[in-house]
Design a protein around this motif. Structure first.
Motif, short mmCIF file in Angstrom:
data_model
loop_
_atom_site.label_atom_id
_atom_site.label_comp_id
_atom_site.label_asym_id
_atom_site.label_seq_id
_atom_site.Cartn_x
_atom_site.Cartn_y
_atom_site.Cartn_z
N ASN A 45 0.80 -1.13 -0.05
CA ASN A 45 -0.09 -0.06 -0.14
C ASN A 45 0.87 1.31 0.02
OD1 ASN A 45 -2.58 -1.10 0.24
ND2 ASN A 45 -2.13 -2.02 2.08
N ARG A 46 2.38 1.12 0.44
CA ARG A 46 3.21 2.41 0.43
C ARG A 46 3.93 2.66 -0.99
NH1 ARG A 46 3.99 4.74 5.34
NH2 ARG A 46 2.90 3.57 7.11
N LEU A 47 3.68 1.68 -1.67
CA LEU A 47 4.05 1.99 -3.04
C LEU A 47 3.45 2.83 -3.97
CD1 LEU A 47 4.91 -1.87 -4.15
CD2 LEU A 47 6.44 -0.30 -3.14
N PRO A 48 4.06 3.58 -4.70
CA PRO A 48 3.66 4.83 -5.48
C PRO A 48 2.53 4.06 -6.35
CG PRO A 48 5.98 4.86 -5.48
CD PRO A 48 5.42 3.48 -5.06
N PHE A 49 1.64 5.03 -6.59
CA PHE A 49 0.33 4.43 -7.48
C PHE A 49 1.03 4.50 -9.04
CE2 PHE A 49 -2.60 6.88 -4.50
CZ PHE A 49 -3.44 5.55 -4.45
N ALA A 50 0.52 3.85 -9.90
CA ALA A 50 1.10 3.43 -11.17
C ALA A 50 0.57 4.76 -12.15
CB ALA A 50 0.59 1.97 -11.55
N PHE A 51 0.00 5.67 -11.60
CA PHE A 51 -0.63 6.82 -12.39
C PHE A 51 -0.40 8.05 -11.25
CE2 PHE A 51 -3.88 4.31 -10.27
CZ PHE A 51 -4.40 5.11 -9.12
N GLU A 52 -0.60 9.14 -11.97
CA GLU A 52 -0.65 10.32 -11.40
C GLU A 52 -1.94 10.92 -10.81
OE1 GLU A 52 2.25 11.94 -10.87
OE2 GLU A 52 3.41 10.57 -11.84
N ALA A 53 -1.95 11.24 -9.30
CA ALA A 53 -3.10 11.23 -8.61
C ALA A 53 -3.79 12.46 -9.11
CB ALA A 53 -2.90 11.13 -7.03
N PRO A 54 -3.20 13.61 -9.40
CA PRO A 54 -3.86 14.71 -9.87
C PRO A 54 -4.51 14.43 -11.23
CG PRO A 54 -1.73 15.36 -8.97
CD PRO A 54 -1.63 13.95 -8.94
N ALA A 55 -3.87 13.85 -11.97
CA ALA A 55 -4.66 13.44 -13.01
C ALA A 55 -5.99 12.85 -13.44
CB ALA A 55 -3.46 12.82 -14.43
N ILE A 56 -6.19 12.32 -12.06
CA ILE A 56 -7.56 11.49 -12.24
C ILE A 56 -8.65 12.33 -12.19
CG2 ILE A 56 -9.01 9.88 -10.75
CD1 ILE A 56 -6.44 8.67 -12.14
N VAL A 57 -9.49 12.54 -13.05
CA VAL A 57 -10.63 13.38 -13.10
C VAL A 57 -11.68 12.98 -11.79
CG1 VAL A 57 -12.62 14.36 -14.51
CG2 VAL A 57 -10.42 13.90 -15.43
N ALA A 58 -12.10 11.72 -11.77
CA ALA A 58 -13.06 11.31 -10.89
C ALA A 58 -13.02 10.06 -10.55
CB ALA A 58 -14.49 11.45 -11.40
N VAL A 59 -13.61 9.57 -9.33
CA VAL A 59 -13.68 8.02 -9.03
C VAL A 59 -14.99 7.63 -8.86
CG1 VAL A 59 -13.00 6.46 -6.85
CG2 VAL A 59 -11.49 8.28 -7.45
N VAL A 60 -15.04 6.38 -9.36
CA VAL A 60 -16.46 5.99 -9.19
C VAL A 60 -16.27 4.64 -8.11
CG1 VAL A 60 -18.44 4.66 -10.13
CG2 VAL A 60 -17.33 6.51 -11.60
N LEU A 61 -17.03 4.55 -7.12
CA LEU A 61 -16.79 3.60 -6.06
C LEU A 61 -17.80 3.07 -5.97
CD1 LEU A 61 -15.04 2.70 -3.45
CD2 LEU A 61 -16.21 4.51 -2.02
N SER A 62 -17.48 1.51 -5.83
CA SER A 62 -18.71 0.33 -5.88
C SER A 62 -19.13 0.20 -4.66
CB SER A 62 -18.15 -0.85 -6.53
OG SER A 62 -17.17 -1.42 -5.54
N HIS A 63 -18.26 0.23 -3.32
CA HIS A 63 -18.90 -0.02 -2.05
C HIS A 63 -17.91 0.15 -1.12
CE1 HIS A 63 -17.23 -3.74 -2.74
NE2 HIS A 63 -17.08 -4.17 -1.37
N ALA A 64 -18.07 0.26 0.21
CA ALA A 64 -17.53 0.75 1.19
C ALA A 64 -16.25 0.18 1.84
CB ALA A 64 -18.28 1.18 2.46
N HIS A 65 -16.34 -1.37 1.54
CA HIS A 65 -15.25 -2.19 2.37
C HIS A 65 -13.88 -1.52 1.67
CE1 HIS A 65 -17.84 -5.98 2.81
NE2 HIS A 65 -17.61 -5.52 3.88
N ILE A 66 -12.71 -1.75 2.85
CA ILE A 66 -11.82 -1.15 2.76
C ILE A 66 -11.03 -1.62 1.59
CG2 ILE A 66 -9.58 -0.89 4.06
CD1 ILE A 66 -11.57 1.11 5.07
N ASP A 67 -11.12 -2.77 0.90
CA ASP A 67 -10.25 -3.34 0.16
C ASP A 67 -10.68 -2.69 -1.24
OD1 ASP A 67 -12.75 -4.77 0.24
OD2 ASP A 67 -11.72 -6.46 -0.93
#
Length: 485
Positions: A45-67
């Motif tokens: 979880n501490r590894l860098p994302f494989a994409f640039e976080a500021p470049a993400i326009v939006a997130v669509v979240l399926s549900h609340a579970h932490i995974d």
């Protein structure tokens, strides 16, 4: 013109859901979940994302579970400022679960820093803090089931009830890059038909691509009737033999509420008046309040039961809510007659660890495992029959009786996954995520061998795989695996 889907989590494993949809250079995430399991898994979880976080326009979240939601605060910490579209109940649950996750991150960092200081090494920071959670919660945009909404230029989404936990959604995404139009359906985590409290998962008829979970792709759950009989037998044996306590490691959202409902429904049949039921989880208690608040989302049987028993809500009756740490510790002085529901569901942390420390080595006690246990977790070790387990730094003999009650799972099994996929017209292309490799391979084989379900083309996604959606129904991989990095 282009439209691609890159898989950055829950590939060959169950946790860490994260999929990057790119349309004409603009990027959207489906989920941003935390990797769970052993220490090496969680360190990722501490590894860098494989994409640039500021470049993400939006997130669509399926549900609340932490995974599925757990790295959203980290995403915001690294510069994401866009909207997070999700169901209204999911937004309410995330406010509880992400704050709890931040607290656990803080505690974990403090423990590690003590060890690092002894070695003369530099301290580490928590993965994210409560301030990061507050920041990301401001980005949530609550939606209802059935609402059509454009979430990014060229991408519209509709939420359907996935029947997994409160607010869980399967996603219908209409994608248009100006030259091609495709419809992708993402299952999120699929629930099961006929389970208590929640409505059954919805079916979808048409898609150009189905992205489906596969947690139990190689397993059939016991029937609901057999599961109830199994639980009754466990309690009956414990009573007849005057046994000790019963521990139930349970996920605070979904499983805990289901258990409370069952204990209320079957209190007389299971002779539970002889037991004291304790919900020893502040987060589960808060989540239960959210369940009660979102009463209209429940199935008709649950709503009918509530109407018939005013003032005796099935999620609040005949149970002791254990809030404080002192109250929880006091339970360890009681050696018989307790049914303790506590997190975490995989025994990786939380108050269940303390109860295991005081009960696991006692042959008169029972442990009921009733949810998915990831590789590397203490819960998985118990399921696999380990003879000794280290809990809070102590090596304990596993003398308690371990019961694996798979019929309580909130995930669809192999037959249910195939049945859900079978409702699509013309067997569209299928990509599996959110499952261990063995599970996925067996599910793919079953789909291939059954002419009623055989997809046009199918595969299990691997980390870094990038799919050209414009080429559908062909599964054309622009690059695969490590090449994507």
């Amino acid at each position: 013109m282009s439209m691609t889907l890159t898989f950055w989590g829950a590939t060959g494993e169950v946790t860490g859901s994260c999929h990057l949809l790119e349309v004409n250079g603009k990027q959207l995430l489906l989920d941003c979940g935390m990797i769970q399991g052993g220490k090496q898994d969680e360190a990722r979880n501490r590894l860098p994302f494989a994409f640039e976080a500021p470049a993400i326009v939006a997130v669509v979240l399926s549900h609340a579970h932490i995974d599925h939601s757990g790295r959203l605060p980290l995403l915001a910490k690294q510069g994401f400022k866009g909207p997070i579209y999700t169901h209204r109940a999911t937004a309410d649950l995330c406010a509880i679960m992400l704050r709890d996750a931040a607290m656990l991150q803080q505690r974990d960092a403090e423990r590690q820093n003590v060890k690092l200081a002894r070695k003369g090494q530099d301290p580490i920071e928590p993965l994210f803090t409560e301030e990061d959670v507050d920041r990301v919660l401001e980005l949530f945009v609550p939606l209802e089931y059935g609402t059509d909404l454009q979430v990014m230029e060229g991408v519209s989404v509709r939420f359907r009830d996935a029947g997994h936990i409160l607010g869980s959604a399967l996603l219908e995404l209409d994608i248009d890059d100006g030259k091609h139009r495709k419809k992708m359906v993402f299952s999120g985590d699929l629930g099961r038909a006929g389970m208590p409290i929640l409505k059954d998962p919805e079916f979808v008829d048409r898609a150009d691509l189905v992205l489906m979970e596969s947690t139990y792709g190689n397993r059939l759950h016991r029937s609901w009737e057999d599961t109830l009989a199994e639980l009754k037998a466990i309690f009956g044996r414990a009573i007849s033999e005057s046994r000790g306590n019963i521990l139930i490691p349970a996920f605070s959202v979904g499983r805990a509420q289901e258990l409370l409902y069952l204990f209320h429904l079957y209190a007389k049949d299971w002779d539970l008046s002889r037991w004291t039921v304790c919900l020893d989880s502040p987060m589960a208690i808060e989540a239960t309040k959210v369940y009660i608040h979102h009463y209209p989302l429940m199935d008709e049987d649950f709503k009918r039961f509530v109407r018939m028993h005013p003032g005796n809500h099935p999620l609040m009756a005949n149970v002791q809510f254990i809030q404080s740490t002192d109250e929880s510790i006091a339970l360890n002085d009681i050696h018989q007659g307790l049914i303790i529901i506590a997190g975490s569901g995989m025994c990786t942390g939380g108050r269940i660890r303390s109860h295991l420390e005081h009960n696991l080595w006692r042959s008169e006690c029972d442990i009921i495992i009733c949810g998915f246990q990831a590789l590397g977790t203490p819960g998985r070790a118990l399921v696999d029959g380990v003879e000794e387990l280290t809990v809070n730094g102590k090596s304990l003999k596993v003398a308690a009786t371990i019961h694996t009650v798979g019929g309580l799972s909130a995930h669809a099994d192999q037959a249910e996954l195939m049945r859900w996929y079978g409702h699509f017209v013309d067997n569209p292309p299928l990509v599996l995520v959110h499952g261990e490799t063995e599970s996925q391979e067996e599910l793919l084989q079953c789909l291939q061998e059954d002419p009623n379900f055989r997809p046009q083309t199918m595969a299990a996604a691997k980390l870094g795989d990038c799919l050209d959606l414009a080429a559908l129904p062909e599964l054309r991989w622009l690059y695969q695996g490590k090449q994507a990095q």
